[in-house]
Design an enzyme around this catalytic site. Sequence first.
Site, PDB file in Angstrom:
ATOM      1  N   ASN A 142      24.200  55.722  50.693  1.00 48.29           N
ATOM      2  CA  ASN A 142      25.794  55.973  51.083  1.00 48.29           C
ATOM      3  C   ASN A 142      26.001  57.388  51.077  1.00 48.29           C
ATOM      4  O   ASN A 142      25.245  58.144  50.089  1.00 48.29           O
ATOM      5  CB  ASN A 142      26.492  55.121  50.293  1.00 48.29           C
ATOM      6  CG  ASN A 142      28.129  55.286  50.610  1.00 48.29           C
ATOM      7  OD1 ASN A 142      28.335  55.333  51.785  1.00 48.29           O
ATOM      8  ND2 ASN A 142      28.985  55.588  49.680  1.00 48.29           N
TER       9      ASN A 142
ATOM     10  N   HIS B 217      29.130  60.042  50.048  1.00 46.38           N
ATOM     11  CA  HIS B 217      30.612  59.872  49.326  1.00 46.38           C
ATOM     12  C   HIS B 217      30.944  61.566  49.223  1.00 46.38           C
ATOM     13  O   HIS B 217      30.321  62.339  48.731  1.00 46.38           O
ATOM     14  CB  HIS B 217      30.283  59.183  47.915  1.00 46.38           C
ATOM     15  CG  HIS B 217      31.535  58.995  47.506  1.00 46.38           C
ATOM     16  ND1 HIS B 217      32.599  58.275  47.557  1.00 46.38           N
ATOM     17  CD2 HIS B 217      32.299  59.733  46.201  1.00 46.38           C
ATOM     18  CE1 HIS B 217      33.557  58.147  46.892  1.00 46.38           C
ATOM     19  NE2 HIS B 217      33.553  58.966  45.932  1.00 46.38           N
TER      20      HIS B 217
ATOM     21  N   SER C 287      28.065  63.700  47.876  1.00 49.06           N
ATOM     22  CA  SER C 287      26.710  63.108  47.159  1.00 49.06           C
ATOM     23  C   SER C 287      26.420  62.004  48.158  1.00 49.06           C
ATOM     24  O   SER C 287      26.991  61.404  48.808  1.00 49.06           O
ATOM     25  CB  SER C 287      27.024  62.432  45.811  1.00 49.06           C
ATOM     26  OG  SER C 287      27.825  63.326  45.108  1.00 49.06           O
TER      27      SER C 287
ATOM     28  N   ASP D 116      30.117  53.033  44.745  1.00 48.78           N
ATOM     29  CA  ASP D 116      29.602  54.586  44.511  1.00 48.78           C
ATOM     30  C   ASP D 116      28.830  54.884  43.146  1.00 48.78           C
ATOM     31  O   ASP D 116      29.188  56.018  42.614  1.00 48.78           O
ATOM     32  CB  ASP D 116      30.835  55.432  44.582  1.00 48.78           C
ATOM     33  CG  ASP D 116      31.742  55.144  45.703  1.00 48.78           C
ATOM     34  OD1 ASP D 116      31.050  54.952  47.001  1.00 48.78           O
ATOM     35  OD2 ASP D 116      33.118  55.118  45.739  1.00 48.78           O
TER      36      ASP D 116
END
Length: 202
Positions: free
Chosen positions: A109, A111, A138, A147
């Site tokens: 992911n 973020h 990040s 997250d």
Amino acid sequence: MADKARLAILISGTGTNMAALLYAARAADCPFELALVASNNPDAAGLKLAEAEGVPVFAQSHRGMTREDHDQLMHEALVLSGAHFVALAGYMRILTPGFVSKWQGRMVNIHPSLLPKYKGLHTHQRALDAGDNHGGCSVHLVTPELDDGPVLGQTQVAILPGDTADTLAARVLIAEHQLYSRCIARLVRGETTGSAEVSIGG
Ligand code: GRF
């Protein structure tokens, strides 16, 4: 060159990170190619771009479905596409632990904060409110906690006098577009597992 890793991307909206990955994948020496762009939002703008660029797309609205059933349909679409890795790119869904476990270690992911700071939403405003002199982004492996997975890379972005959440977000997005493909390339090459490789600057 060895076979490229097949990457699927999940989006919910604009899909600028998806576009950055799509065009990064055009380089001959990029170790991944796009297998699928999928969305829970059939109207996601990014789907139209992916389609125009010849990438297979899949859309399944989550409305009226349980989280488990929706995740299962997405999982089946990913498997059908032959994806080895999954990149979340503005995919605005909380994932079920079952879905996460099927892709653990192979799902990333991006973020818009310097994790572990500012998990969740409104990251830029929170950085401004805290008086930080840097925001950033990040890339991390996805774990069941939001997250929270091991960080694969980060880029710091200076906060300028007069910045608003919108102006900062726009600058961080430029950094996101550079960072994401670099981190995914390292992951698919087996050069990082995120355990000890937090490097400011990606
Ligand atoms: C990005 O800021 C990303 O970090 C966050 O959602 C936003 C998606 O933007 N997870 P886009 O759809 O890639 O333009």
